[in-house]
Design a protein around this motif. Structure first.
Motif, short mmCIF file in Angstrom:
data_model
loop_
_atom_site.label_atom_id
_atom_site.label_comp_id
_atom_site.label_asym_id
_atom_site.label_seq_id
_atom_site.Cartn_x
_atom_site.Cartn_y
_atom_site.Cartn_z
N LYS A 61 44.03 31.64 48.44
CA LYS A 61 45.23 31.40 47.57
C LYS A 61 45.02 31.75 46.20
O LYS A 61 45.68 32.56 45.53
CB LYS A 61 46.05 30.18 48.11
N GLU A 62 43.91 31.13 45.76
CA GLU A 62 43.39 31.24 44.24
C GLU A 62 43.21 32.53 43.98
O GLU A 62 43.56 33.36 43.25
CB GLU A 62 42.33 30.17 44.05
N GLU A 68 46.76 39.07 41.73
CA GLU A 68 48.26 39.41 41.45
C GLU A 68 48.23 39.36 39.87
O GLU A 68 48.94 40.16 39.29
CB GLU A 68 48.98 38.51 42.00
N MET A 69 47.54 38.52 39.33
CA MET A 69 47.70 38.33 37.82
C MET A 69 46.77 39.54 36.97
O MET A 69 46.87 39.59 35.80
CB MET A 69 47.38 36.90 37.36
N GLY A 70 46.03 40.15 37.69
CA GLY A 70 45.37 41.33 37.06
C GLY A 70 43.97 41.05 36.57
O GLY A 70 43.25 41.69 35.70
N VAL A 79 39.64 39.66 47.97
CA VAL A 79 40.64 39.04 48.56
C VAL A 79 41.04 39.06 49.96
O VAL A 79 41.37 38.06 50.69
CB VAL A 79 42.31 39.66 47.64
N MET A 80 41.03 40.48 50.40
CA MET A 80 41.07 40.55 51.77
C MET A 80 40.04 39.75 52.60
O MET A 80 40.40 39.29 53.68
CB MET A 80 40.97 41.98 52.21
N ALA A 86 39.76 32.70 55.87
CA ALA A 86 40.75 31.76 55.99
C ALA A 86 41.73 31.92 57.37
O ALA A 86 41.87 30.68 57.84
CB ALA A 86 41.60 31.67 54.76
N GLY A 87 41.83 32.96 57.76
CA GLY A 87 42.77 33.11 58.72
C GLY A 87 41.81 32.78 60.06
O GLY A 87 42.45 32.30 60.97
N ILE A 88 40.82 33.20 60.19
CA ILE A 88 39.83 32.96 61.52
C ILE A 88 39.46 31.73 61.63
O ILE A 88 39.78 31.18 62.68
CB ILE A 88 38.69 34.04 61.15
#
Length: 112
Positions: A61-62, A68-70, A79-80, A86-88
């Motif tokens: 999330k961070e 997103e803030m650039g 990020v991906m 995290a998803g796994i």
């Protein structure tokens, strides 16, 4: 995703090795157990695993917010990857929870 007993046992052995406590395959005698002050319990290891999953989610999330803030130091690939980890981790935790609940149901339905 199928969780096998061999994989689970190997993961438990690696966690025990990290904690410094070897897993013994022999059956322990039934009776009152005196807890060693420096040994890790299953509950502590489980708590650490859940905290690790939570930490991966917060990190994801961070990183998403920073991207997103650039923030130029965070790439889309980073990020991906963080989101994938995290998803796994969350999916594995849900599978373990489901297996524990399934085992509890089987044990509670056993005739005494």
């Amino acid at each position: 995703m199928k969780i096998g007993a061999d994989n689970l046992y190997a993961q438990m052995q690696s966690l025990a090795a990290q904690a410094g406590t070897p897993i013994q395959s022999e059956v322990a005698p039934v009776g009152p157990k005196v807890e060693n002050a420096n040994s890790s319990t299953f509950g502590k290891l489980l708590n650490q695993a859940v905290e690790n999953v939570n930490e991966l989610g917060h990190k994801s999330k961070e990183m998403t917010n920073r991207f997103e803030m650039g923030d130029q130091s965070v790439s889309l690939a980073d990020v991906m990857i963080a989101k994938g980890k995290a998803g796994i981790a969350f999916e594995a935790t849900v599978h373990v929870r489901n297996k524990v609940m399934e085992a509890y149901d089987k044990i509670s339905n056993m005739p005494v």
